[in-house]
Design an enzyme around this catalytic site. Structure first.
Site, PDB file in Angstrom:
ATOM      1  CE1 TYR A 154      -3.957   2.197   0.762  1.00  0.00           C
ATOM      2  CE2 TYR A 154      -2.535   3.188   2.416  1.00  0.00           C
ATOM      3  CZ  TYR A 154      -3.689   3.215   1.663  1.00  0.00           C
ATOM      4  OH  TYR A 154      -4.581   4.249   1.808  1.00  0.00           O
ATOM      5  CE  LYS A 158      -3.563   5.009  -1.537  1.00  0.00           C
ATOM      6  NZ  LYS A 158      -4.638   5.516  -2.399  1.00  0.00           N
TER       7      LYS A 158
HETATM    8  P1  NAP Z   1     -13.323   2.702   1.294  1.00  0.00           P
HETATM    9  O1  NAP Z   1     -14.324   3.153   2.316  1.00  0.00           O
HETATM   10  O2  NAP Z   1     -12.884   1.284   1.285  1.00  0.00           O
HETATM   11  O3  NAP Z   1     -13.891   3.113  -0.152  1.00  0.00           O
HETATM   12  C1  NAP Z   1     -13.194   2.792  -1.331  1.00  0.00           C
HETATM   13  C2  NAP Z   1     -14.204   2.538  -2.428  1.00  0.00           C
HETATM   14  O4  NAP Z   1     -13.492   2.159  -3.622  1.00  0.00           O
HETATM   15  C3  NAP Z   1     -15.148   1.384  -2.103  1.00  0.00           C
HETATM   16  O5  NAP Z   1     -16.479   1.716  -2.448  1.00  0.00           O
HETATM   17  C4  NAP Z   1     -14.618   0.257  -2.970  1.00  0.00           C
HETATM   18  O6  NAP Z   1     -15.577  -0.709  -3.303  1.00  0.00           O
HETATM   19  C5  NAP Z   1     -14.141   1.019  -4.186  1.00  0.00           C
HETATM   20  N1  NAP Z   1     -13.238   0.219  -4.999  1.00  0.00           N
HETATM   21  C6  NAP Z   1     -12.367  -0.750  -4.580  1.00  0.00           C
HETATM   22  N2  NAP Z   1     -11.745  -1.297  -5.628  1.00  0.00           N
HETATM   23  C7  NAP Z   1     -12.221  -0.677  -6.734  1.00  0.00           C
HETATM   24  C8  NAP Z   1     -11.960  -0.818  -8.126  1.00  0.00           C
HETATM   25  N3  NAP Z   1     -11.097  -1.731  -8.586  1.00  0.00           N
HETATM   26  N4  NAP Z   1     -12.617  -0.018  -8.990  1.00  0.00           N
HETATM   27  C9  NAP Z   1     -13.523   0.885  -8.545  1.00  0.00           C
HETATM   28  N5  NAP Z   1     -13.820   1.065  -7.241  1.00  0.00           N
HETATM   29  C10 NAP Z   1     -13.172   0.289  -6.346  1.00  0.00           C
HETATM   30  O7  NAP Z   1     -11.994   3.573   1.391  1.00  0.00           O
HETATM   31  P2  NAP Z   1     -11.751   5.062   1.917  1.00  0.00           P
HETATM   32  O8  NAP Z   1     -11.245   4.967   3.292  1.00  0.00           O
HETATM   33  O9  NAP Z   1     -12.896   5.939   1.584  1.00  0.00           O
HETATM   34  O10 NAP Z   1     -10.489   5.435   1.002  1.00  0.00           O
HETATM   35  C11 NAP Z   1     -10.596   6.170  -0.202  1.00  0.00           C
HETATM   36  C12 NAP Z   1      -9.203   6.506  -0.695  1.00  0.00           C
HETATM   37  O11 NAP Z   1      -8.502   7.222   0.331  1.00  0.00           O
HETATM   38  C13 NAP Z   1      -8.344   5.282  -0.997  1.00  0.00           C
HETATM   39  O12 NAP Z   1      -7.522   5.531  -2.117  1.00  0.00           O
HETATM   40  C14 NAP Z   1      -7.495   5.131   0.242  1.00  0.00           C
HETATM   41  O13 NAP Z   1      -6.280   4.469  -0.022  1.00  0.00           O
HETATM   42  C15 NAP Z   1      -7.275   6.583   0.613  1.00  0.00           C
HETATM   43  N6  NAP Z   1      -6.927   6.804   2.009  1.00  0.00           N
HETATM   44  C16 NAP Z   1      -7.769   6.403   3.003  1.00  0.00           C
HETATM   45  C17 NAP Z   1      -7.390   6.619   4.325  1.00  0.00           C
HETATM   46  C18 NAP Z   1      -8.256   6.219   5.495  1.00  0.00           C
HETATM   47  O14 NAP Z   1      -7.777   6.335   6.633  1.00  0.00           O
HETATM   48  N7  NAP Z   1      -9.486   5.782   5.296  1.00  0.00           N
HETATM   49  C19 NAP Z   1      -6.174   7.246   4.603  1.00  0.00           C
HETATM   50  C20 NAP Z   1      -5.349   7.635   3.564  1.00  0.00           C
HETATM   51  C21 NAP Z   1      -5.741   7.412   2.263  1.00  0.00           C
HETATM   52  P3  NAP Z   1     -15.687  -2.048  -2.377  1.00  0.00           P
HETATM   53  O15 NAP Z   1     -16.004  -1.576  -0.998  1.00  0.00           O
HETATM   54  O16 NAP Z   1     -16.787  -2.822  -3.020  1.00  0.00           O
HETATM   55  O17 NAP Z   1     -14.337  -2.704  -2.455  1.00  0.00           O
END
Ligand code: NAP
Length: 246
Positions: A154, A158
């Site tokens: 991961y 990133k």
């Molecule tokens: P999340 O709640 O898991 O939401 C991610 C969404 O992307 C989900 O709806 C997921 O669907 C969808 N997805 C997964 N694989 C996909 C694909 N191949 N094509 C299209 N859609 C896809 O994650 P989040 O926490 O909102 O994170 C969003 C972004 O922020 C990510 O890039 C993550 O790395 C980044 N981020 C998050 C955090 C944190 O603390 N949450 C921190 C830093 C960065 P499914 O649920 O069906 O898999």
């Protein structure tokens, strides 16, 4: 700040940070292509945007699949009238210590988190270059800046996305297209809800603001970078992390 007349594509917008970003664009007058691999959640987000009086379309797309991505961008132009903003937000984790990490855990994270943004960016840049306007915002992570035990795949994806951001920014700058990254810290979404209470408390002790971020905290930074006001900012990585890494 207004997004009236602007169309955004937000990937992974069915839930979490992506959903908050999509709703924020709509609340500021924009129309949104809601992309997610889970069509039910994408449709839910699109319905909510519709109820706000904006145009939205939900599409089931695997961002790692170039054909699906190109079809989605074509539909966006045809049905929503263009594409001005792309937010590469879809991302996954498959955590494991490096010595135990399986090849498919490495590959699947690279495919969604790095190849996904490549596919989507290449597809929208054709349209953005022609219209001499565009905003690309990549959702990176604090972990891409500082590393994190159990996340070699991961954090590499990133950190790679940050390098990608800076290169794209340089390549398209003369066409009035900016490309920036937002690096969230730990945000309260499904991705972090699996953390044990012990890990959560440890994390909080390292965050000067003593709270996890909200999806809306990230959305505010994204819409700023997507706005007219940010027209001279490109190749930047904006941290939204409560002071956890500076
Ligand atoms: P999340 O709640 O898991 O939401 C991610 C969404 O992307 C989900 O709806 C997921 O669907 C969808 N997805 C997964 N694989 C996909 C694909 N191949 N094509 C299209 N859609 C896809 O994650 P989040 O926490 O909102 O994170 C969003 C972004 O922020 C990510 O890039 C993550 O790395 C980044 N981020 C998050 C955090 C944190 O603390 N949450 C921190 C830093 C960065 P499914 O649920 O069906 O898999």
């Amino acid at each position: 700040m207004t997004f009236d007349g602007r169309v955004s594509i937000v990937t992974g917008a069915g839930q979490g940070i992506g959903r908050a970003i999509a709703l924020r664009f709509a609340s500021l007058g924009g129309d949104v292509m809601v992309v997610d691999i889970d069509i039910d959640s994408a449709e839910e987000t699109a319905r909510e945007i519709g109820s706000m009086g904006r145009k939205a379309m939900a599409m089931k797309v695997d961002v790692g699949n170039m054909d699906e991505v190109e079809r989605m961008v074509g539909e966006c132009v045809e049905r929503l009238g263009g594409v001005h903003i792309l937010v590469n937000n879809a991302g996954i984790t498959r955590d494991n210590l490096i010595l135990r990490m399986k090849e498919d855990e490495w590959d699947s994270v690279m495919r969604v988190n790095l190849r996904g943004p490549f596919n989507c960016t290449r597809a929208v840049l054709k349209v953005m270059s022609r219209q001499r306007y565009g905003r690309v915002i990549n959702i990176a992570s604090i972990v891409g800046l500082m590393g994190n035990i159990g996340q070699s795949n991961y954090s590499a994806s990133k950190a790679g996305l940050i390098g990608f951001t800076k290169t794209v920014a340089r390549e398209v700058a003369t066409r009035n297209i900016t490309c920036n990254a937002v690096a969230p810290g730990f945000i309260d979404t499904a991705m972090t809800r699996t953390l044990t209470e012990k890990v959560r408390q440890e994390l909080l002790s390292n965050i000067p603001m003593k709270r996890l971020g909200t999806p809306e905290d990230v959305a505010h930074a994204v819409v700023f970078l997507a706005s007219e006001d940010a027209g001279y900012i490109t190749g930047h990585v904006l941290s939204v992390n409560g002071g956890m890494y500076m």
